[in-house]
Design a protein around this motif. Structure first.
Motif, PDB file in Angstrom:
ATOM      1  N   LEU A 161       0.837  -1.216   0.000  1.00  0.00           N
ATOM      2  CA  LEU A 161       0.000   0.000   0.000  1.00  0.00           C
ATOM      3  C   LEU A 161       0.863   1.253   0.000  1.00  0.00           C
ATOM      4  N   MET A 162       1.985   1.198   0.710  1.00  0.00           N
ATOM      5  CA  MET A 162       2.903   2.344   0.699  1.00  0.00           C
ATOM      6  C   MET A 162       3.541   2.523  -0.669  1.00  0.00           C
ATOM      7  N   ALA A 163       3.727   1.429  -1.412  1.00  0.00           N
ATOM      8  CA  ALA A 163       4.328   1.512  -2.747  1.00  0.00           C
ATOM      9  C   ALA A 163       3.386   2.149  -3.768  1.00  0.00           C
ATOM     10  N   LEU A 164       2.101   2.131  -3.492  1.00  0.00           N
ATOM     11  CA  LEU A 164       1.126   2.683  -4.428  1.00  0.00           C
ATOM     12  C   LEU A 164       1.246   4.198  -4.572  1.00  0.00           C
ATOM     13  N   ARG A 165       1.862   4.841  -3.603  1.00  0.00           N
ATOM     14  CA  ARG A 165       1.987   6.296  -3.646  1.00  0.00           C
ATOM     15  C   ARG A 165       3.193   6.762  -4.459  1.00  0.00           C
ATOM     16  N   LEU A 166       4.019   5.833  -4.929  1.00  0.00           N
ATOM     17  CA  LEU A 166       5.254   6.186  -5.623  1.00  0.00           C
ATOM     18  C   LEU A 166       5.017   6.491  -7.097  1.00  0.00           C
ATOM     19  N   SER A 167       5.866   7.368  -7.639  1.00  0.00           N
ATOM     20  CA  SER A 167       5.907   7.624  -9.076  1.00  0.00           C
ATOM     21  C   SER A 167       7.207   7.054  -9.614  1.00  0.00           C
ATOM     22  N   PHE A 168       7.176   6.590 -10.875  1.00  0.00           N
ATOM     23  CA  PHE A 168       8.320   5.882 -11.426  1.00  0.00           C
ATOM     24  C   PHE A 168       8.890   6.595 -12.649  1.00  0.00           C
ATOM     25  N   CYS A 169      10.190   6.399 -12.850  1.00  0.00           N
ATOM     26  CA  CYS A 169      10.877   6.975 -14.000  1.00  0.00           C
ATOM     27  C   CYS A 169      10.633   6.103 -15.234  1.00  0.00           C
ATOM     28  N   THR A 170      11.197   6.523 -16.349  1.00  0.00           N
ATOM     29  CA  THR A 170      11.045   5.737 -17.570  1.00  0.00           C
ATOM     30  C   THR A 170      11.843   4.439 -17.489  1.00  0.00           C
ATOM     31  N   ASN A 171      12.862   4.403 -16.619  1.00  0.00           N
ATOM     32  CA  ASN A 171      13.634   3.179 -16.425  1.00  0.00           C
ATOM     33  C   ASN A 171      12.855   2.265 -15.476  1.00  0.00           C
ATOM     34  N   VAL A 172      12.366   1.163 -16.000  1.00  0.00           N
ATOM     35  CA  VAL A 172      11.562   0.244 -15.179  1.00  0.00           C
ATOM     36  C   VAL A 172      12.160  -1.170 -15.209  1.00  0.00           C
ATOM     37  N   GLU A 173      13.481  -1.248 -15.266  1.00  0.00           N
ATOM     38  CA  GLU A 173      14.163  -2.537 -15.333  1.00  0.00           C
ATOM     39  C   GLU A 173      14.526  -3.027 -13.938  1.00  0.00           C
ATOM     40  N   ILE A 174      14.054  -4.214 -13.600  1.00  0.00           N
ATOM     41  CA  ILE A 174      14.363  -4.848 -12.312  1.00  0.00           C
ATOM     42  C   ILE A 174      15.413  -5.929 -12.567  1.00  0.00           C
ATOM     43  N   PRO A 175      16.603  -5.822 -11.968  1.00  0.00           N
ATOM     44  CA  PRO A 175      17.690  -6.758 -12.275  1.00  0.00           C
ATOM     45  C   PRO A 175      17.555  -8.104 -11.565  1.00  0.00           C
ATOM     46  N   LEU A 176      16.343  -8.622 -11.495  1.00  0.00           N
ATOM     47  CA  LEU A 176      16.073  -9.915 -10.871  1.00  0.00           C
ATOM     48  C   LEU A 176      15.089 -10.681 -11.739  1.00  0.00           C
ATOM     49  N   PHE A 177      14.765 -11.909 -11.339  1.00  0.00           N
ATOM     50  CA  PHE A 177      13.789 -12.694 -12.089  1.00  0.00           C
ATOM     51  C   PHE A 177      12.397 -12.602 -11.465  1.00  0.00           C
ATOM     52  N   PHE A 178      12.273 -11.836 -10.376  1.00  0.00           N
ATOM     53  CA  PHE A 178      10.969 -11.610  -9.760  1.00  0.00           C
ATOM     54  C   PHE A 178      10.935 -10.195  -9.195  1.00  0.00           C
ATOM     55  N   GLU A 180      10.962  -7.720  -6.502  1.00  0.00           N
ATOM     56  CA  GLU A 180      11.321  -7.537  -5.100  1.00  0.00           C
ATOM     57  C   GLU A 180      11.063  -6.084  -4.735  1.00  0.00           C
ATOM     58  N   LEU A 181      10.426  -5.862  -3.602  1.00  0.00           N
ATOM     59  CA  LEU A 181       9.979  -4.523  -3.242  1.00  0.00           C
ATOM     60  C   LEU A 181      11.138  -3.535  -3.125  1.00  0.00           C
ATOM     61  N   ALA A 182      12.259  -3.981  -2.569  1.00  0.00           N
ATOM     62  CA  ALA A 182      13.414  -3.087  -2.436  1.00  0.00           C
ATOM     63  C   ALA A 182      13.920  -2.628  -3.797  1.00  0.00           C
ATOM     64  N   GLN A 183      13.873  -3.514  -4.805  1.00  0.00           N
ATOM     65  CA  GLN A 183      14.285  -3.144  -6.156  1.00  0.00           C
ATOM     66  C   GLN A 183      13.274  -2.201  -6.799  1.00  0.00           C
ATOM     67  N   ILE A 184      11.993  -2.386  -6.501  1.00  0.00           N
ATOM     68  CA  ILE A 184      10.965  -1.481  -7.024  1.00  0.00           C
ATOM     69  C   ILE A 184      11.188  -0.071  -6.491  1.00  0.00           C
ATOM     70  N   PHE A 185      11.534   0.043  -5.223  1.00  0.00           N
ATOM     71  CA  PHE A 185      11.783   1.364  -4.631  1.00  0.00           C
ATOM     72  C   PHE A 185      12.941   2.075  -5.319  1.00  0.00           C
ATOM     73  N   LYS A 186      13.951   1.322  -5.759  1.00  0.00           N
ATOM     74  CA  LYS A 186      15.106   1.929  -6.420  1.00  0.00           C
ATOM     75  C   LYS A 186      14.739   2.557  -7.759  1.00  0.00           C
ATOM     76  N   LEU A 187      13.641   2.107  -8.368  1.00  0.00           N
ATOM     77  CA  LEU A 187      13.218   2.629  -9.663  1.00  0.00           C
ATOM     78  C   LEU A 187      12.329   3.858  -9.530  1.00  0.00           C
ATOM     79  N   ALA A 188      11.888   4.159  -8.319  1.00  0.00           N
ATOM     80  CA  ALA A 188      10.969   5.287  -8.117  1.00  0.00           C
ATOM     81  C   ALA A 188      11.713   6.606  -8.212  1.00  0.00           C
ATOM     82  N   CYS A 189      11.033   7.591  -8.822  1.00  0.00           N
ATOM     83  CA  CYS A 189      11.601   8.934  -8.912  1.00  0.00           C
ATOM     84  C   CYS A 189      11.089   9.833  -7.786  1.00  0.00           C
ATOM     85  N   SER A 190      10.033   9.417  -7.133  1.00  0.00           N
ATOM     86  CA  SER A 190       9.531  10.179  -6.000  1.00  0.00           C
ATOM     87  C   SER A 190      10.312   9.793  -4.747  1.00  0.00           C
TER      88      SER A 190
END
Length: 315
Positions: A161-178, A180-190
């Motif tokens: 639910l906390m992740a729903l408030r984030l905005s993301f950059c054009t780079n949406v590449e996750i360097p894993l095969f699934f 992971e929330l910590a990796q999603i946070f790294k892609l956020a621009c907010s």
């Protein structure tokens, strides 16, 4: 840099272990085998425990719950990776990614709690054997499993639910095969300060308490065992804990390496490989650890494989 919020972002790209197309068939076969072995092994543990009345005790009830959790973790992550490799498409939808990360957090958290519950089970069995059935009643065992699932689900939903408030950059590449929330946070621009603070604080608390419970339980077990005068009694007590300690080491060891080793966190390739070690390997190895080290499981498994099919054919 252009932003995309949660309303407009289409999805993420799961980069997996490698971008080498020649290695993709090998990775597909390897992960398919891992998945099949994981599912079959854990299903066999569940069927063995449920079919043998001698195994209808708290220890094996918790083991069945752990096997079910292992099946859920593997099913949450591996099939999507196999589909992506087969379709040569690395994409996952925004909703699918958050759903996957929620499920991973839920079942990984549940597994962590179950390992602590199993340590408590061993503590009661060794240190308070006369009160074992009085303390670990069937209702109390079910309550412990449900409480583990409830707490881990609440923990996962909070972060999602906390992740729903984030905005993301054009780079949406996750360097894993699934996802992971910590990796999603790294892609956020907010600003992700609150999210990062919450996930590490909650992780330290949510995974720290089970680890502390395991350490306390085994400290008391060790103290009780060393007071035993019989060497045979000591060996029997330690042998009942060997399988559980192996599973605990296999689950927490790689996870600590992933999240606390700078050499791993700074390298996307090492991070991807290390993630396999804690999201796939423990789930695949758990049935073998308990099946090979536990005499009662081996006897019940032999009975299930040899006698049950024969009885079925006679009917």
């Amino acid at each position: 840099m252009k932003l995309k919020n949660q309303a407009t972002i289409s999805g993420f790209l799961l980069l997996g272990l490698t971008d080498d197309p020649e290695l993709q068939p090998l990775i597909f076969c390897l992960f398919l085998v891992i998945y099949l072995v994981t599912i079959l092994g854990n299903l066999l543990i569940i069927l063995t425990v449920s079919s043998d009345s001698h195994l209808h005790i708290p220890m094996y009830f918790f083991l069945s719950s752990l096997s079910f959790t292992d099946i859920c973790i593997s099913t949450t992550t591996i099939p999507k990776m196999l589909v992506n490799i087969q379709a040569q498409d690395q994409s996952i939808t925004y909703t699918g990614c958050l759903t996957q990360s929620t499920c991973v957090l839920t079942f990984a958290g549940c597994e962590s709690c179950l390992l602590a519950v199993m340590a408590y089970d061993r503590y009661v069995a060794i240190c308070q054997p006369l009160r074992y059935q009085v303390i670990l009643t069937p209702d109390f065992c079910i309550l412990l499993v449900l409480l583990s699932l409830l707490l881990s689900t609440g923990h996962a939903l909070l972060h999602t639910l906390m992740a729903l408030r984030l905005s993301f950059c054009t780079n949406v590449e996750i360097p894993l095969f699934f996802c992971e929330l910590a990796q999603i946070f790294k892609l956020a621009c907010s600003d992700t300060f609150v999210n990062t603070l919450m996930i590490y604080s909650a992780a330290n608390m949510f995974f720290g308490f089970p680890i502390a419970g395991i350490i306390v339980s085994y400290s008391k077990i060790a103290s009780s065992v060393f007071r035993m005068s019989s060497l045979r009694g000591r060996y029997k007590a330690f042998s009942t804990c060997g399988s559980h300690l192996s599973v605990v080491s296999l689950f927490y060891g790689p996870a600590f390496v992933v999240y606390f080793s700078p050499a791993v966190t700074d390298s996307s390739t090492k991070n991807a490989v290390a993630s396999v070690m804690y999201i796939m390997i423990p789930q695949m190895m758990n049935p073998f650890i308990y099946g090979l080290r536990n005499r009662e499981i081996k006897i019940a498994l032999r009975h299930l494989i040899t006698e049950k099919p024969f009885l079925f054919l006679c009917h």
